[in-house]
Design a protein around this motif. Structure first.
Motif, PDB file in Angstrom:
ATOM      1  N   THR A 577      11.318 -54.144  41.244  1.00  0.00           N
ATOM      2  CA  THR A 577      10.193 -53.649  42.038  1.00  0.00           C
ATOM      3  C   THR A 577      10.327 -54.099  43.489  1.00  0.00           C
ATOM      4  N   GLU A 578      10.296 -53.133  44.409  1.00  0.00           N
ATOM      5  CA  GLU A 578      10.250 -53.404  45.844  1.00  0.00           C
ATOM      6  C   GLU A 578       8.971 -52.782  46.391  1.00  0.00           C
ATOM      7  N   SER A 579       8.469 -53.315  47.520  1.00  0.00           N
ATOM      8  CA  SER A 579       7.173 -52.852  48.029  1.00  0.00           C
ATOM      9  C   SER A 579       7.246 -52.464  49.496  1.00  0.00           C
ATOM     10  N   PHE A 613      10.465 -44.884  40.190  1.00  0.00           N
ATOM     11  CA  PHE A 613       9.074 -44.448  40.109  1.00  0.00           C
ATOM     12  C   PHE A 613       8.337 -44.989  41.322  1.00  0.00           C
ATOM     13  N   ILE A 614       7.691 -44.096  42.081  1.00  0.00           N
ATOM     14  CA  ILE A 614       6.935 -44.491  43.267  1.00  0.00           C
ATOM     15  C   ILE A 614       5.463 -44.546  42.879  1.00  0.00           C
ATOM     16  N   ASP A 615       4.927 -45.743  42.835  1.00  0.00           N
ATOM     17  CA  ASP A 615       3.547 -45.953  42.381  1.00  0.00           C
ATOM     18  C   ASP A 615       2.583 -45.676  43.537  1.00  0.00           C
ATOM     19  N   PHE A 616       2.442 -44.384  43.848  1.00  0.00           N
ATOM     20  CA  PHE A 616       1.595 -43.966  44.969  1.00  0.00           C
ATOM     21  C   PHE A 616       0.129 -44.050  44.544  1.00  0.00           C
ATOM     22  N   PRO A 617      -0.719 -44.747  45.324  1.00  0.00           N
ATOM     23  CA  PRO A 617      -2.121 -44.931  44.901  1.00  0.00           C
ATOM     24  C   PRO A 617      -2.889 -43.618  44.913  1.00  0.00           C
ATOM     25  N   SER A 618      -3.868 -43.511  44.015  1.00  0.00           N
ATOM     26  CA  SER A 618      -4.697 -42.306  43.973  1.00  0.00           C
ATOM     27  C   SER A 618      -5.686 -42.280  45.127  1.00  0.00           C
ATOM     28  N   ASP A 619      -6.018 -43.471  45.660  1.00  0.00           N
ATOM     29  CA  ASP A 619      -6.945 -43.531  46.787  1.00  0.00           C
ATOM     30  C   ASP A 619      -6.839 -44.906  47.432  1.00  0.00           C
ATOM     31  N   LEU A 620      -7.264 -44.979  48.698  1.00  0.00           N
ATOM     32  CA  LEU A 620      -7.340 -46.249  49.410  1.00  0.00           C
ATOM     33  C   LEU A 620      -8.742 -46.412  49.969  1.00  0.00           C
ATOM     34  N   SER A 621      -9.237 -47.635  49.970  1.00  0.00           N
ATOM     35  CA  SER A 621     -10.521 -47.900  50.596  1.00  0.00           C
ATOM     36  C   SER A 621     -10.338 -47.899  52.107  1.00  0.00           C
ATOM     37  N   LYS A 622     -11.201 -47.169  52.798  1.00  0.00           N
ATOM     38  CA  LYS A 622     -11.061 -47.084  54.248  1.00  0.00           C
ATOM     39  C   LYS A 622     -11.986 -48.059  54.968  1.00  0.00           C
ATOM     40  N   SER A 623     -12.713 -48.860  54.213  1.00  0.00           N
ATOM     41  CA  SER A 623     -13.747 -49.695  54.820  1.00  0.00           C
ATOM     42  C   SER A 623     -13.176 -50.754  55.754  1.00  0.00           C
ATOM     43  N   ASP A 624     -12.086 -51.407  55.364  1.00  0.00           N
ATOM     44  CA  ASP A 624     -11.570 -52.491  56.204  1.00  0.00           C
ATOM     45  C   ASP A 624     -10.156 -52.228  56.719  1.00  0.00           C
ATOM     46  N   ASN A 625      -9.592 -51.056  56.356  1.00  0.00           N
ATOM     47  CA  ASN A 625      -8.274 -50.651  56.863  1.00  0.00           C
ATOM     48  C   ASN A 625      -7.159 -51.615  56.473  1.00  0.00           C
ATOM     49  N   PRO A 627      -3.942 -52.821  54.428  1.00  0.00           N
ATOM     50  CA  PRO A 627      -2.865 -52.115  53.727  1.00  0.00           C
ATOM     51  C   PRO A 627      -2.773 -52.540  52.267  1.00  0.00           C
ATOM     52  N   VAL A 628      -2.138 -51.687  51.466  1.00  0.00           N
ATOM     53  CA  VAL A 628      -1.854 -52.032  50.075  1.00  0.00           C
ATOM     54  C   VAL A 628      -0.349 -51.937  49.872  1.00  0.00           C
ATOM     55  N   LEU A 629       0.107 -52.381  48.723  1.00  0.00           N
ATOM     56  CA  LEU A 629       1.533 -52.341  48.423  1.00  0.00           C
ATOM     57  C   LEU A 629       1.888 -51.013  47.770  1.00  0.00           C
ATOM     58  N   LEU A 630       2.858 -50.319  48.349  1.00  0.00           N
ATOM     59  CA  LEU A 630       3.414 -49.123  47.720  1.00  0.00           C
ATOM     60  C   LEU A 630       4.644 -49.572  46.941  1.00  0.00           C
ATOM     61  N   LYS A 631       4.525 -49.605  45.622  1.00  0.00           N
ATOM     62  CA  LYS A 631       5.595 -50.156  44.792  1.00  0.00           C
ATOM     63  C   LYS A 631       6.629 -49.089  44.438  1.00  0.00           C
ATOM     64  N   ILE A 632       7.906 -49.466  44.587  1.00  0.00           N
ATOM     65  CA  ILE A 632       9.028 -48.619  44.185  1.00  0.00           C
ATOM     66  C   ILE A 632       9.696 -49.318  43.010  1.00  0.00           C
ATOM     67  N   ILE A 633       9.679 -48.683  41.838  1.00  0.00           N
ATOM     68  CA  ILE A 633      10.171 -49.315  40.610  1.00  0.00           C
ATOM     69  C   ILE A 633      11.437 -48.601  40.154  1.00  0.00           C
ATOM     70  N   GLY A 634      12.520 -49.372  39.951  1.00  0.00           N
ATOM     71  CA  GLY A 634      13.787 -48.785  39.535  1.00  0.00           C
ATOM     72  C   GLY A 634      14.467 -49.601  38.462  1.00  0.00           C
ATOM     73  N   ASN A 635      15.606 -49.082  37.984  1.00  0.00           N
ATOM     74  CA  ASN A 635      16.350 -49.771  36.924  1.00  0.00           C
ATOM     75  C   ASN A 635      17.376 -50.756  37.468  1.00  0.00           C
ATOM     76  N   ASP A 636      17.716 -50.623  38.776  1.00  0.00           N
ATOM     77  CA  ASP A 636      18.664 -51.563  39.370  1.00  0.00           C
ATOM     78  C   ASP A 636      18.324 -51.756  40.838  1.00  0.00           C
ATOM     79  N   ASP A 747       7.193 -52.251  58.083  1.00  0.00           N
ATOM     80  CA  ASP A 747       7.406 -51.239  57.049  1.00  0.00           C
ATOM     81  C   ASP A 747       7.369 -51.857  55.657  1.00  0.00           C
ATOM     82  N   THR A 748       8.069 -52.964  55.506  1.00  0.00           N
ATOM     83  CA  THR A 748       8.184 -53.593  54.194  1.00  0.00           C
ATOM     84  C   THR A 748       7.363 -54.869  54.138  1.00  0.00           C
TER      85      THR A 748
END
Length: 750
Positions: A577-579, A613-625, A627-636, A747-748
């Motif tokens: 997993t990378e973010s 697999f790119i774990d793209f969030p279904s929504d983000l809270s805009k209240s405090d701006n 960031p969240v982690l966008l996780k990239i999940i792979g086998n290697d 970015d990362t």
């Protein structure tokens, strides 16, 4: 209703509401009620019913509706004195009849948000300059609904309750407009004087499931600061069906931006609408679907991104992809048409048709959800349409429960004819090798079984269905045949598992998945969804795993699914997993950069290219701006890092982001609604319109303005970004604020 020589009858349940112009309890006060819009006096039929059932009530204001062909001997009444409702149940041949129903809308307003100088709600509502009462009068008259508004104080909040009474169709036609009205009323009462309303005409009703999708409505509400009110979806549509969505909000610029975004997205969707229909569906099944499957069908449309319309003799389907269209037809047939069974009876001469109808109604068989067709040419023939699960339970009860009414006995019926509708794809599944399954059923019961595949018939326009018919001459054979046929009908469940897990779950040469199939006696199919369109304001995860088995083993599907999901959890611990640092601006830029969702489709292709697999969030809270982690999940490690590089090096996919730290008085400035509206209307929205692929947001908590932009110099030269910063700087200075420092968002995540 008369169809093909048969008179169609159905159970109905209507309600009489009384004391409708009174507050429901002592703590509530009446704010508004419409005048006489609907029936408010008892006719002779109602008087006779009330007298027969010894029901009386004292009220000068009530509402009800009854079928024109009502037979007092076939009607039951239930009086709920607490809710002041009388339920009326019976049978009618009036296919146009619609009962009265009620729906409540509750709005809660915190009094502390209004302040000490809050206006009196009754005085505010009745103020002619606001025009609220006259608007509601017009709505009630136009949509033929009764509107009652009450309010009460609960601790430090004000609860406003609105009740709508009318036919279900009339409430559906006006519901979104009435909801929008109360959104406007509550906000105006809450001193949001700049709260505005706009509207958008839609070209086709096919867009309604897309607009009702929770992912889309949440994005519009949370990220575009706009409330959207969409016409309700129905299964049967006509020229009077509303085709206008209503937008409300307190920031004019955001309202216009939202309207433009929706227009562009709908215009793009209109270029790829695919159509198909199933013909020659019986009147009884269509009537059953309209009357008893409305809620489930609407949920099915929204979940499967499709539109379904029931006509007089067919079912029409529309979707934004031919693959989705075929899947939708298959799933609709499986979940709805296959669940219905038509039983045609040829009765003995001494059998009274009316006796059977009375038994169905008075003994409340099948929970009142059935359709009966009486032959207009022969007193011996009758057709019953019901869910096969309800009929099976009834037949079991006649065997185990001596008190259960036996409506269809050998001395009453001389022939039973069962008819099922099944998707043509399941022909081999039902028949077995060389028709082995059907042959065994025929050998065990004295019945005739016929199977006609409409997909191979030019007369049926190549429908994706087949008809399964069973003819029996005794009640015993009828029960046994039905049980055996239903046992062999397909049961199926589909769900999503990221493609990165498919190969480990399947195993080398399919060894793992074959073991699961043999263990639970099910069939499991994996597919990929990379080629399916991404139309939503967010990634749509289509079902790509199917578990299927005969209905007799249906419980095994859950066991097989649980075992697969357990394997996913186990493999998850071995994944790499990378973010990435996903800010609100980047989230919005990925979704809004183009009407055809180029960026979301790119993410899906990155998944395919690098097997991640790119774990793209279904929504983000805009209240405090934050960031969240966008996780990239792979086998290697190698492929996962390559995916990260490909995403971050694509300037349209992954925006650069400049953060402007502002002086501390920005926090106080942005707490006032008028200042926020001014910041959007005079700075953020104009800059986003003038410059390509630029997204601007601010954080009140952190006193920050963030500027995300496409880093491609051909799209946004460096001079453009300097112009944006200079414009924002000038505006802030005019408001008595300054920029303390500037920094690039990483970015990362380290």
């Amino acid at each position: 209703m008369v169809s093909d020589g048969y008179t169609l009858l159905s159970a109905f349940q209507s309600c009489l509401f009384y004391d409708i112009n009174k507050a429901p309890d002592e703590s509530s006060s009446l704010l508004y009620t419409t005048g006489t819009i609907i029936e408010d006096h008892p006719n002779d039929t109602l008087k006779g019913l009330l007298k027969k059932h010894n029901i009386s009530f004292e009220s000068s204001n009530f509402a009800y509706v009854l079928p024109n062909d009502l037979n007092n001997d076939e009607v039951t009444l239930v009086h709920n004195t607490e809710q002041k409702i009388i339920s009326i149940e019976g049978i009618t041949a009036d296919s146009e009849f619609q009962s009265y129903v009620s729906e409540d809308i509750v709005n809660t307003l915190l009094l502390q948000s209004i302040g000490e100088d809050k206006p009196d709600i009754e005085e505010f509502f009745k103020d002619d300059s606001n025009g609220f009462a006259s608007v509601l009068d017009d709505m009630a008259t136009h949509f033929k609904v009764h509107i009652i508004i009450t309010y009460k104080l609960i601790s430090d909040s004000l609860e406003i309750n609105t009740r709508l009474i009318g036919t279900s169709e009339n409430i559906i036609l006006g519901k979104h407009q009435i909801y929008a009205f109360f959104d406007l009323f509550v906000n105006r009462f809450d001193k949001n004087e700049n709260y505005m309303v706009d509207y958008l005409d839609i070209e086709t009703l096919s867009f309604l499931p897309f607009l009702h999708d929770e992912q889309n409505s949440k994005f519009i509400n949370n990220h575009l600061s706009t409330s959207i009110f969409v016409p309700e979806i129905t299964q049967y549509n006509n020229i009077s069906s509303p085709r206008q969505i209503i937008l409300t909000g307190e920031i004019h610029g955001q309202l216009l931006k939202t309207k433009k975004i929706i227009q562009q997205r709908l215009q793009y969707l209109s270029t790829s609408i695919f159509y198909k229909k199933i013909c020659n569906i019986s009147s009884a099944k269509l009537f059953f679907l309209k009357n008893f499957c409305q809620v489930d069908t609407v949920s099915f449309m929204i979940q499967n991104h499709c539109f379904i319309n029931l006509t007089e003799n067919s079912i029409e389907f529309q979707a934004f992809s031919p693959i989705i269209l075929n899947t939708v037809i298959k799933q609709f047939t499986l979940k709805f048409l296959q669940e219905l069974v038509e039983v045609s009876f040829i009765m003995n001469e001494n059998t009274n048709y009316n006796t059977i109808i009375k038994d169905l109604n008075k003994k409340k068989l099948f929970k009142g959800q059935y359709v009966v067709m009486e032959s207009s040419t022969s007193e011996e023939r009758m057709i019953l349409c019901v869910r096969h699960g309800a009929l099976t339970k009834y037949l079991e009860d006649t065997t185990t429960n001596g008190d259960c009414a036996v409506v269809f006995e050998d001395d009453a019926i001389k022939q039973f004819r069962l008819s099922f509708e099944v998707n043509s794809e399941y022909e081999d599944f039902i028949c077995g090798k060389k028709n082995g399954k059907l042959t065994r059923i025929i050998e065990n019961v004295k019945s005739i079984i016929e199977l006609s595949n409409n997909s191979k018939s030019s007369q049926n326009n190549g429908d994706d269905t087949m008809n399964l018919t069973v003819i029996s001459s005794t009640f015993k054979d009828f029960k046994n045949s039905m049980k055996n046929i239903i046992n062999e009908l397909p049961a199926e469940e589909s769900f999503f598992i990221p493609e990165v897990y498919h190969r480990p779950i399947i195993g080398a040469g399919g060894t793992i998945v074959q073991t699961i199939m043999r263990k639970h006696n099910v069939f499991i199919q994996f597919s990929n969804s990379f080629s399916l369109p991404q139309n939503n304001f967010g990634i749509t995860r289509y079902h790509n795993v199917i578990i299927r088995c005969p209905t007799k083993n249906e419980q095994n599907i859950r066991f097989a699914k649980d075992e697969i999901l357990k394997l996913v959890d186990d493999f998850n611990y071995m994944q790499i997993t990378e973010s990435l640092n996903l800010t609100n601006n980047r989230f919005e830029s990925i979704i809004l950069a183009s009407a055809d969702n180029t960026n979301l489709n790119k993410l899906i292709q990155f998944e395919r290219k690098y097997n991640v697999f790119i774990d793209f969030p279904s929504d983000l809270s805009k209240s405090d701006n934050e960031p969240v982690l966008l996780k990239i999940i792979g086998n290697d490690v190698a492929s996962t890092l390559e995916a990260i590089d490909d995403i971050t090096n694509d300037p349209s996919e992954w925006c650069r982001e400049l953060t402007l730290k502002i002086s501390s008085n920005f926090k106080t400035y942005s707490q006032k609604k008028n200042n926020v509206a001014k910041l959007y209307n005079e700075v953020i929205i104009p800059l986003e319109e003038v410059f390509n692929e630029v997204f601007i947001s601010f954080s009140r908590l952190n006193s920050v303005i963030a500027i995300a932009y496409n880093g491609d110099s051909s799209v946004n030269p460096k001079d453009n970004i300097n112009k944006i910063v200079d414009f924002i700087t000038s505006y802030l200075i005019e408001q008595g604020m300054t920029i303390i420092n500037k920094s690039q968002a990483p970015d990362t995540v380290e």
